[in-house]
Design an enzyme around this catalytic site. Structure first.
Site, PDB file in Angstrom:
ATOM      1  N   ARG A  75       0.801  -1.231   0.000  1.00  0.00           N
ATOM      2  CA  ARG A  75       0.000   0.000   0.000  1.00  0.00           C
ATOM      3  C   ARG A  75       0.835   1.283   0.000  1.00  0.00           C
ATOM      4  O   ARG A  75       0.312   2.367  -0.205  1.00  0.00           O
ATOM      5  CB  ARG A  75      -0.973  -0.006   1.186  1.00  0.00           C
ATOM      6  CG  ARG A  75      -2.192  -0.872   0.920  1.00  0.00           C
ATOM      7  CD  ARG A  75      -3.135  -0.884   2.089  1.00  0.00           C
ATOM      8  NE  ARG A  75      -2.600  -1.668   3.195  1.00  0.00           N
ATOM      9  CZ  ARG A  75      -3.044  -1.585   4.447  1.00  0.00           C
ATOM     10  NH1 ARG A  75      -4.005  -0.736   4.752  1.00  0.00           N
ATOM     11  NH2 ARG A  75      -2.522  -2.331   5.385  1.00  0.00           N
ATOM     12  N   GLY A  77       2.057 -14.709   7.288  1.00  0.00           N
ATOM     13  CA  GLY A  77       1.362 -14.218   8.470  1.00  0.00           C
ATOM     14  C   GLY A  77       2.313 -13.872   9.602  1.00  0.00           C
ATOM     15  O   GLY A  77       3.464 -14.298   9.634  1.00  0.00           O
ATOM     16  N   GLU A 122      -9.531 -11.380  14.678  1.00  0.00           N
ATOM     17  CA  GLU A 122      -9.239 -10.387  13.650  1.00  0.00           C
ATOM     18  C   GLU A 122     -10.545  -9.852  13.075  1.00  0.00           C
ATOM     19  O   GLU A 122     -11.539 -10.573  12.998  1.00  0.00           O
ATOM     20  CB  GLU A 122      -8.379 -11.008  12.541  1.00  0.00           C
ATOM     21  CG  GLU A 122      -6.969 -11.354  12.978  1.00  0.00           C
ATOM     22  CD  GLU A 122      -6.210 -10.145  13.490  1.00  0.00           C
ATOM     23  OE1 GLU A 122      -6.054  -9.170  12.738  1.00  0.00           O
ATOM     24  OE2 GLU A 122      -5.796 -10.155  14.664  1.00  0.00           O
ATOM     25  N   SER A 142      32.752  43.066  -1.130  1.00  0.00           N
ATOM     26  CA  SER A 142      31.567  42.535  -1.805  1.00  0.00           C
ATOM     27  C   SER A 142      31.911  41.925  -3.157  1.00  0.00           C
ATOM     28  O   SER A 142      32.820  42.387  -3.850  1.00  0.00           O
ATOM     29  CB  SER A 142      30.550  43.656  -2.026  1.00  0.00           C
ATOM     30  OG  SER A 142      30.096  44.098  -0.773  1.00  0.00           O
ATOM     31  N   ARG A 188      40.907  43.045 -10.297  1.00  0.00           N
ATOM     32  CA  ARG A 188      39.733  43.288 -11.153  1.00  0.00           C
ATOM     33  C   ARG A 188      40.163  44.217 -12.271  1.00  0.00           C
ATOM     34  O   ARG A 188      41.204  44.888 -12.171  1.00  0.00           O
ATOM     35  CB  ARG A 188      38.602  43.929 -10.335  1.00  0.00           C
ATOM     36  CG  ARG A 188      38.986  45.263  -9.741  1.00  0.00           C
ATOM     37  CD  ARG A 188      37.943  45.815  -8.765  1.00  0.00           C
ATOM     38  NE  ARG A 188      38.398  47.073  -8.202  1.00  0.00           N
ATOM     39  CZ  ARG A 188      38.174  47.470  -6.972  1.00  0.00           C
ATOM     40  NH1 ARG A 188      37.526  46.697  -6.118  1.00  0.00           N
ATOM     41  NH2 ARG A 188      38.626  48.631  -6.561  1.00  0.00           N
TER      42      ARG A 188
END
Ligand code: UD1
Ligand code: MG
Length: 455
Positions: free
Chosen positions: A18, A79, A160, A393, A428
């Site tokens: 299930r 079972g 049961e 940054s 940079r």
């Protein structure tokens, strides 16, 4: 407590169709770990001499999870009674008169240790029953086995649902499934169980009538539905998760944490919070999070495998990934992702950063938009940021790379070489300003744009 030897048998061989899953049911996670681990952990608190897990064929991953506990294979699901019989050999030395054999279900993970203890205690109480059941009285008993009691209120049989008469179905005392049985009688009685019933299976529950017929005493301990709820479907998995989360939230609150809106905080089974921790709404704790005293975790954080030390402030909107340590009083702000990284005392990454495979020194500051480029497409590399360093940054730190203590890295830099301590590093493109250039550009391009519009 008793000094009788105790062994546990955990049934986990059911097909669990299930769930509609390729994963065996007991491996589905609940509060961050498999269902079966919850069961094994709860039973471990009783310190059983042995725990045997009954698995189905092709359930090697379940056996691996159960290790070092022994597993036995039930070749066909015939079972619950048949499943217990499969553990007979594995328990040959412990199945003797006066020992306790505790049978529990691998898909029933919400039973609390106190309930196991109550079963054991019931064995000690006069008239010292040989079989103790766990019962409960749900508002809607449909689907469960009913416990039929004699005039003294002791269990005489379990029937049961499918085999029950209308009158029996009106009984509200249901079988929770777990039971504690004297080691001298369990397997001998199971040999007598047949499968002449609605399901054509060997029912474990037939043991009760057989025990009584052989003159053995029985008893029932009652608990609430919440504890014996089994997981058979995804919907039940979700309900079990909700139950567990509510327990974990209760534990956090009792331990001295403030949860501003408890129902929106999701914990793992092992989350540890210190005193005076505040957790704002919508925080997710994955496995392996340890939080020190006086930490504030602001809204919408996702944390996993991280130690957060005293006084740190996290979030809002922070993501902390495994193998990370956030030091005392450190600060991890919004939209910062941290992975396998250590932040020293008072270090900060306040906005929009990725810090991975890194060590950030005491008091260092990681600016907005900083990225540690830890992966070159083939391997991961480390970044070291020394104590008191300042990373401006939008810096890309291309690992492996070290920024020395006290160094300053200019905003927008791409750092590919180590930066010595106390140096200023800028990497940079150089900026060029052309005086009046904007006006010239507009005159030229603006004319072209007009012509295009007219044409
Ligand atoms: C069982 C009880 C029922 C009780 C209910 C509580 C029996 C016959 N009935 O019913 O009285 O009210 O639990 O939830 O026990 N298993 C195996 N091998 C098998 C069959 C089952 O290992 O061949 C395991 C399952 O994985 C599960 C447990 O035994 O962990 C119980 O089996 P399940 O089929 O869920 O029994 P229920 O019909 O729920
Ligand atoms: Mg069941």
């Amino acid at each position: 407590m008793t000094d009788r030897p105790l062994a546990a048998i955990v049934l986990a061989a059911g097909k669990s169709t299930r769930m509609r899953s390729d994963l065996p049911k007991v491996l589905h996670p609940l509060a961050g770990r498999p269902i079966l681990s919850h069961v094994l952990d709860a039973v471990a608190a009783l310190a059983p001499a042995r725990t045997v897990v009954v698995v189905g064929p092709d359930m090697a991953p379940v056996a691996a999870l159960a290790a070092p506990h022994q597993t036995v294979v039930q070749e066909r699901p015939e079972g619950s009674g048949h499943a217990v019989l499969c553990a007979r050999k594995a328990l040959a030395d412990l199945a003797r008169p006066g020992s306790d054999l505790l049978i529990l279900f691998g898909d029933t993970p919400l039973v609390e240790v106190e309930t196991f203890r109550a079963l054991v205690a019931a064995r000690d109480a006069a008239p010292r029953p040989d079989l103790v059941l766990l019962g409960f009285r749900p508002a809607e008993p449909r689907g469960y086995g009913r416990i039929l009691c004699d005039d003294d209120g002791q269990p005489a049989a379990i029937v049961e649902e499918r085999d029950a008469s209308d009158a029996q179905r009106r009984i509200d005392l249901c079988n929770g499934g777990l039971m504690l049985v004297d080691g001298g009688i369990l397997f001998a009685l199971l040999d007598k169980v047949g499968k002449d019933n609605a399901k054509g299976e060997y029912y474990l529950t037939d043991l009760v009538a057989l025990a009584r017929a052989a003159g053995h005493g029985t008893a029932v301990v009652e608990t609430e539905l919440e504890q014996v709820m089994g997981i058979n479907t995804r919907a039940e998995l979700a309900i079990a998760e909700a139950v567990l989360q509510s327990r974990l939230r209760g534990r956090a609150l009792a331990g001295g944490a403030t949860l501003v809106d408890p129902t929106t905080v999701w914990f793992s089974w092992d989350t540890r919070l210190g005193r005076d921790v505040t957790v704002q709404p919508n925080v997710f704790f994955g496995p392996g999070v340890v939080v020190g005293d006086d930490v504030e975790i602001r809204a919408f954080c996702h944390l996993e495998g991280v130690r957060i030390e005293a006084g740190a402030k996290i979030g809002p909107f922070a993501r902390l990934r495994p193998d990370s340590v956030i030091g005392v009083g450190a600060r991890i702000g919004n939209f910062v992702e941290v992975k396998n990284a250590t932040f020293g005392e008072g270090a900060k990454a306040n906005h929009l950063a990725y810090v991975g495979d890194s060590r950030v020194g005491v008091g260092a500051n990681v600016g907005a938009g900083v990225i540690t480029c830890n992966y070159d497409g083939f391997a991961k590399h480390a970044t070291e940021i020394g104590a008191g360093a300042f990373i401006g940054s939008n810096v890309a730190l291309v690992a492996p790379v070290t920024v020395g203590a006290g160094a300053i890295v200019g905003a927008g830099s791409t750092i590919v070489e180590d930066v010595p301590a106390d140096a200023v590093a800028v990497g940079r493109g150089r900026q060029e300003n052309r005086a009046g250039g904007a006006a010239r550009l507009r005159a030229r391009r603006g004319g072209a744009k007009r012509k295009a519009a007219e044409g």
